[in-house]
Enzyme design. Sequence first.
Site, PDB file in Angstrom:
ATOM      1  N   ASN A 139       0.944  -1.211  -0.044  1.00 59.07           N
ATOM      2  CA  ASN A 139      -0.027   0.183   0.049  1.00 59.07           C
ATOM      3  C   ASN A 139       0.972   1.227  -0.005  1.00 59.07           C
ATOM      4  OD1 ASN A 139       0.930  -0.417   2.709  1.00 59.07           O
ATOM      5  ND2 ASN A 139      -0.806   1.185   3.302  1.00 59.07           N
TER       6      ASN A 139
ATOM      7  N   CYS B 256       1.804   3.599   2.255  1.00 57.58           N
ATOM      8  CA  CYS B 256       2.574   3.750   3.357  1.00 57.58           C
ATOM      9  C   CYS B 256       3.625   2.768   3.486  1.00 57.58           C
ATOM     10  CB  CYS B 256       1.922   4.239   4.495  1.00 57.58           C
ATOM     11  SG  CYS B 256       0.948   5.855   4.286  1.00 57.58           S
TER      12      CYS B 256
ATOM     13  N   GLU C 234       3.060  -0.305   5.161  1.00 57.79           N
ATOM     14  CA  GLU C 234       2.914  -0.870   6.354  1.00 57.79           C
ATOM     15  C   GLU C 234       2.031  -2.247   5.952  1.00 57.79           C
ATOM     16  OE1 GLU C 234      -0.830   1.797   6.744  1.00 57.79           O
ATOM     17  OE2 GLU C 234       1.204   1.743   5.837  1.00 57.79           O
TER      18      GLU C 234
END
Length: 493
Positions: A255, A257, A259
């Site tokens: 994704n 970001c 994470e």
Amino acid sequence: MTALSVPISEELDALKYRQPGESFYEKCTRIANALKDGDVHFRAFREALVAQRFLPAGRVQAAMGAPRAVTPWNCFVMDTVPDSMEGIMRIATEAAMTMRMGGGVGYDFSTIRPRKDLIMTLDSESSGPVSFMSIYDAVCHTIASAGHRRGAQMGVLRIDHPDIEEFIKAKRNSDKLTGFNISIGVTDEFMAALATGSMFDLKFNGRIYKQVSAVSLWEDIMRSTWDWAEPGVLFIDTINNMNNLFYCETIASTNPCAEQPLPPNGACLLGSFNLAKYLTPDLAGYRFDWDMFRRDIPHAVRAMDNVIDRGITPLPAQALEATSKRRMGIGVTGMANCLEAIGLPYGSPGFLHAESEILSTLRDDAYRASVELAKEKGAFPLFTSEYLDSKFIQTLPVNIQDDISTYGIRNSHLLSIAPTGTISLTALNVSSGVEPVFSEGYDRTIQTMDGPRVERIADYGVTLGVKPRTTAQCTISDHLNVLATAYRYVDSA
């Protein structure tokens, strides 16, 4: 607590997560009612929401129980990008549909042939993956301009792709691919070549296009990251080797970001326990309320699991992926505020020990809660005995592994530590994730419908009478030691 007491927190919560005219308490009631399994669960989960001990990700807060067609999933990775114009444009269309409903998306562009490669059917040359990223960038900006939520994307290219050198330099500017974060999929083969100072093959579909010095390529990546903060790196073989679902999926992207490493069409739900809200005053200052923390974990897992059946996804393939594996990514925020209030400076041995205790408790109790849900509702559909061979599952206590063997587990993945920027700010500006406090106070640019506005914001820990170790005061080792501790207890990233 039935209302937010910091103006910017109240304003952002109302702007991003509430329905028109909805109060903070009414928002919490709406979410808990949409995700409840009976009255007991409703009351317990709502109480955790109202006290801001558990903070579902923004998409969950905005979507669940609301009349708008908004997805509660924050994170998606799009389907494998085909090496054809028709396929590339199909994925662009599907990405637009996903971002339009509030989801951030990731792509792996390693499947697109290199620049100047021959397209035999057209007797012309390919323009390469970096050029096609510009199409996706334009789509992202179009979606962002049409709604309040900004589009967000992750673009990944494997380090052995022939266009990797162009990709490394793609964001050494301030005006290109601004709708993207970019990361390089770093392989074990490359790291071995780097360790020995060897030459490294750049290849596509089995054909070697050129050889480069692994050391020089790595130096180029590091200099770009130092100067421009991009690209990031994803140790893609490690991600797949540690994946709980190694037996039925391959991960190539994350994704926006990072994470959540996810397979094609993968989706993940996020939520964070606000550790600062488990502080209880005592004679020495503050202590951590372990009993309350452990009581809240099963309620949060149950509620997040219900999102999977009650939320909507932009695309049918994403719904199938979500219901087949039932991923979620529960983590923490406010770690620095919490432990510094107890008297443990960020990155200190005591901080690391307490961090390990908190995250191991979250890991174990979340997995236990998912096993209990499997007893009640069934294991996730793609669960097999091979799941127990996962390298992460083998780090769990033996009794939990035994229970998974006997009863299965409801959710393939449960744990992730997200950046939590906006939800932490709506929770009175607690420190984000497991990061140190940035500063005791800072100016933040708030994006509103009327344009950007700058406001001065105080750190939550300071309001508790705590003087934090700020980002500038922490050493590199402090940062890395906290990250290395956290890595052991998450099954995503």
